[in-house]
Design a protein around this motif. Structure first.
Motif, PDB file in Angstrom:
ATOM      1  N   GLN A 153       0.837  -1.208   0.000  1.00 11.19           N
ATOM      2  CA  GLN A 153       0.000   0.000   0.000  1.00 11.19           C
ATOM      3  C   GLN A 153       0.869   1.254   0.000  1.00 11.19           C
ATOM      4  N   SER A 154       1.974   1.231   0.742  1.00  6.70           N
ATOM      5  CA  SER A 154       2.862   2.396   0.796  1.00  6.70           C
ATOM      6  C   SER A 154       3.540   2.652  -0.550  1.00  6.70           C
ATOM      7  N   LEU A 155       3.618   1.603  -1.377  1.00  3.79           N
ATOM      8  CA  LEU A 155       4.232   1.720  -2.706  1.00  3.79           C
ATOM      9  C   LEU A 155       3.201   2.036  -3.796  1.00  3.79           C
ATOM     10  N   GLY A 156       1.942   2.220  -3.386  1.00  2.64           N
ATOM     11  CA  GLY A 156       0.927   2.628  -4.355  1.00  2.64           C
ATOM     12  C   GLY A 156      -0.124   1.584  -4.668  1.00  2.64           C
ATOM     13  N   GLY A 157      -0.150   0.487  -3.923  1.00  2.00           N
ATOM     14  CA  GLY A 157      -1.196  -0.519  -4.139  1.00  2.00           C
ATOM     15  C   GLY A 157      -0.973  -1.351  -5.384  1.00  2.00           C
ATOM     16  N   VAL A 158      -2.078  -1.728  -6.045  1.00  2.00           N
ATOM     17  CA  VAL A 158      -1.987  -2.609  -7.214  1.00  2.00           C
ATOM     18  C   VAL A 158      -3.110  -2.275  -8.192  1.00  2.00           C
ATOM     19  N   VAL A 159      -2.772  -2.263  -9.494  1.00  2.00           N
ATOM     20  CA  VAL A 159      -3.797  -2.047 -10.518  1.00  2.00           C
ATOM     21  C   VAL A 159      -4.057  -3.298 -11.357  1.00  2.00           C
ATOM     22  N   TRP A 160      -3.028  -4.145 -11.521  1.00  3.80           N
ATOM     23  CA  TRP A 160      -3.182  -5.373 -12.292  1.00  3.80           C
ATOM     24  C   TRP A 160      -2.567  -6.546 -11.540  1.00  3.80           C
ATOM     25  N   ILE A 161      -3.197  -7.693 -11.683  1.00  2.81           N
ATOM     26  CA  ILE A 161      -2.631  -8.967 -11.248  1.00  2.81           C
ATOM     27  C   ILE A 161      -2.518  -9.847 -12.487  1.00  2.81           C
ATOM     28  N   VAL A 162      -1.344 -10.419 -12.725  1.00  2.00           N
ATOM     29  CA  VAL A 162      -1.160 -11.360 -13.837  1.00  2.00           C
ATOM     30  C   VAL A 162      -1.010 -12.765 -13.254  1.00  2.00           C
ATOM     31  N   LEU A 163      -1.818 -13.684 -13.758  1.00  4.78           N
ATOM     32  CA  LEU A 163      -1.744 -15.084 -13.340  1.00  4.78           C
ATOM     33  C   LEU A 163      -1.181 -15.899 -14.496  1.00  4.78           C
ATOM     34  N   THR A 164      -0.101 -16.619 -14.233  1.00  2.00           N
ATOM     35  CA  THR A 164       0.576 -17.340 -15.313  1.00  2.00           C
ATOM     36  C   THR A 164      -0.157 -18.619 -15.702  1.00  2.00           C
ATOM     37  N   ASN A 165      -0.937 -19.181 -14.786  1.00  2.00           N
ATOM     38  CA  ASN A 165      -1.695 -20.399 -15.083  1.00  2.00           C
ATOM     39  C   ASN A 165      -2.734 -20.614 -13.994  1.00  2.00           C
ATOM     40  N   SER A 166      -3.663 -21.529 -14.218  1.00  2.21           N
ATOM     41  CA  SER A 166      -4.786 -21.711 -13.298  1.00  2.21           C
ATOM     42  C   SER A 166      -4.373 -22.297 -11.958  1.00  2.21           C
ATOM     43  N   ASP A 167      -3.203 -22.910 -11.870  1.00  2.00           N
ATOM     44  CA  ASP A 167      -2.712 -23.416 -10.592  1.00  2.00           C
ATOM     45  C   ASP A 167      -2.036 -22.329  -9.764  1.00  2.00           C
ATOM     46  N   HIS A 168      -1.910 -21.124 -10.329  1.00  2.00           N
ATOM     47  CA  HIS A 168      -1.267 -20.021  -9.616  1.00  2.00           C
ATOM     48  C   HIS A 168      -2.239 -18.882  -9.304  1.00  2.00           C
ATOM     49  N   VAL A 169      -3.526 -19.222  -9.165  1.00  2.00           N
ATOM     50  CA  VAL A 169      -4.503 -18.214  -8.753  1.00  2.00           C
ATOM     51  C   VAL A 169      -4.177 -17.708  -7.351  1.00  2.00           C
ATOM     52  N   ASP A 206     -10.607  -8.456  -4.011  1.00  2.00           N
ATOM     53  CA  ASP A 206     -11.730  -8.073  -3.147  1.00  2.00           C
ATOM     54  C   ASP A 206     -11.410  -6.852  -2.292  1.00  2.00           C
ATOM     55  N   GLN A 207     -10.119  -6.595  -2.048  1.00  2.00           N
ATOM     56  CA  GLN A 207      -9.721  -5.473  -1.201  1.00  2.00           C
ATOM     57  C   GLN A 207      -9.191  -4.281  -1.993  1.00  2.00           C
ATOM     58  N   THR A 208      -9.140  -4.411  -3.310  1.00  2.00           N
ATOM     59  CA  THR A 208      -8.587  -3.351  -4.154  1.00  2.00           C
ATOM     60  C   THR A 208      -9.461  -3.201  -5.394  1.00  2.00           C
ATOM     61  N   TYR A 209      -9.061  -2.332  -6.266  1.00  2.00           N
ATOM     62  CA  TYR A 209      -9.731  -2.192  -7.561  1.00  2.00           C
ATOM     63  C   TYR A 209      -8.925  -2.860  -8.669  1.00  2.00           C
ATOM     64  N   ALA A 210      -8.059  -3.784  -8.304  1.00  2.00           N
ATOM     65  CA  ALA A 210      -7.178  -4.417  -9.285  1.00  2.00           C
ATOM     66  C   ALA A 210      -7.969  -5.242 -10.301  1.00  2.00           C
ATOM     67  N   LYS A 211      -7.420  -5.310 -11.509  1.00  2.00           N
ATOM     68  CA  LYS A 211      -7.949  -6.170 -12.559  1.00  2.00           C
ATOM     69  C   LYS A 211      -7.017  -7.359 -12.706  1.00  2.00           C
ATOM     70  N   ILE A 212      -7.555  -8.433 -13.292  1.00  2.00           N
ATOM     71  CA  ILE A 212      -6.777  -9.664 -13.458  1.00  2.00           C
ATOM     72  C   ILE A 212      -6.588  -9.976 -14.931  1.00  2.00           C
ATOM     73  N   ALA A 213      -5.358 -10.362 -15.291  1.00  2.00           N
ATOM     74  CA  ALA A 213      -5.048 -10.867 -16.630  1.00  2.00           C
ATOM     75  C   ALA A 213      -4.599 -12.320 -16.491  1.00  2.00           C
ATOM     76  N   GLY A 214      -5.088 -13.167 -17.384  1.00  2.00           N
ATOM     77  CA  GLY A 214      -4.741 -14.588 -17.336  1.00  2.00           C
ATOM     78  C   GLY A 214      -4.394 -15.112 -18.709  1.00  2.00           C
ATOM     79  N   PRO A 215      -3.984 -16.388 -18.779  1.00  2.00           N
ATOM     80  CA  PRO A 215      -3.564 -16.978 -20.046  1.00  2.00           C
ATOM     81  C   PRO A 215      -4.747 -17.293 -20.968  1.00  2.00           C
ATOM     82  N   ALA A 216      -4.676 -16.799 -22.193  1.00  2.00           N
ATOM     83  CA  ALA A 216      -5.753 -17.015 -23.155  1.00  2.00           C
ATOM     84  C   ALA A 216      -5.994 -18.502 -23.410  1.00  2.00           C
TER      85      ALA A 216
END
Length: 199
Positions: free
Chosen positions: A51-67, A75-85
């Protein structure tokens, strides 16, 4: 969170006794919004640091086992999620964007699709050509060297080996930050070439 080899990169971990390795989350701190990759649970200390570094805007998940803890963070931020197509049809969590081979989520962060691993289209991420961030296929059980998933976890070993060979062609890679195990901070390209030679 621990400072890494660049002043804009941090990592935090949770130890997995069954595998005897750390599971790692990565934070890229940037003026246009911070990005987390495969985030594990944050302690109160790590959460306050983020939070002191500015929070988070995006989360990238490399695969479904790394959710991992992505949903709790969203749930605690306004971050968006990007995942593998490659996993779009059956991904276990809502994603706001799907990344395919050579897509850039933001300038300087390129997705590389890996084939043959335990999930389709697993992503590795190349940060400004010099830092490679991997999910499951490439890991490190021993400091200073890289390995791959055991054969019985691979969907297609030949495709997995070809994917690792492709990553070894990125000659400017200094660091390899693995989702599971020990990071490599120097001579990353050489460590990747050494890995290819063992496959």
């Amino acid at each position: 969170m621990k400072s890494l080899h660049r002043p804009d990169l941090y990592s935090w971990s949770s130890f997995n006794p069954a595998r005897n390795i750390d599971f790692n989350g990565i934070a890229w701190i940037r003026p246009d919004g911070n990005i987390l990759i495969d985030p594990v649970a944050l302690s109160n200390h790590d959460w306050n640091h983020l939070q002191s570094l500015g929070g988070v805007v995006w989360i990238v998940l490399t695969n479904s086992d790394h959710v991992r803890s992505a949903k709790e963070i969203v749930d605690q931020t306004y971050a968006k999620i990007a995942g593998p197509a490659g996993e779009k049809e059956n991904f276990p969590i809502h994603c706001d964007r799907w990344l395919s081979d050579n897509d850039e989520l933001v300038p300087g962060l390129k997705a590389i699709e890996l084939q043959g691993s335990k999930t389709p289209g697993e992503l590795a991420l190349l940060l400004e050509e010099t830092t490679l961030i991997t999910g499951d296929l490439i890991r490190a059980h021993k400091a200073g060297s890289l390995t791959v998933l055991p054969d019985d976890k691979l969907v297609n070993r030949e495709e997995a080996v070809a994917s690792v060979r492709r990553l070894a062609e990125f000659t400017q890679v200094e660091a390899v930050l693995v989702g599971d195990g020990w990071p490599v901070f120097r001579d990353g390209s050489d460590r990747l070439k050494e890995l290819v030679a063992t496959l």
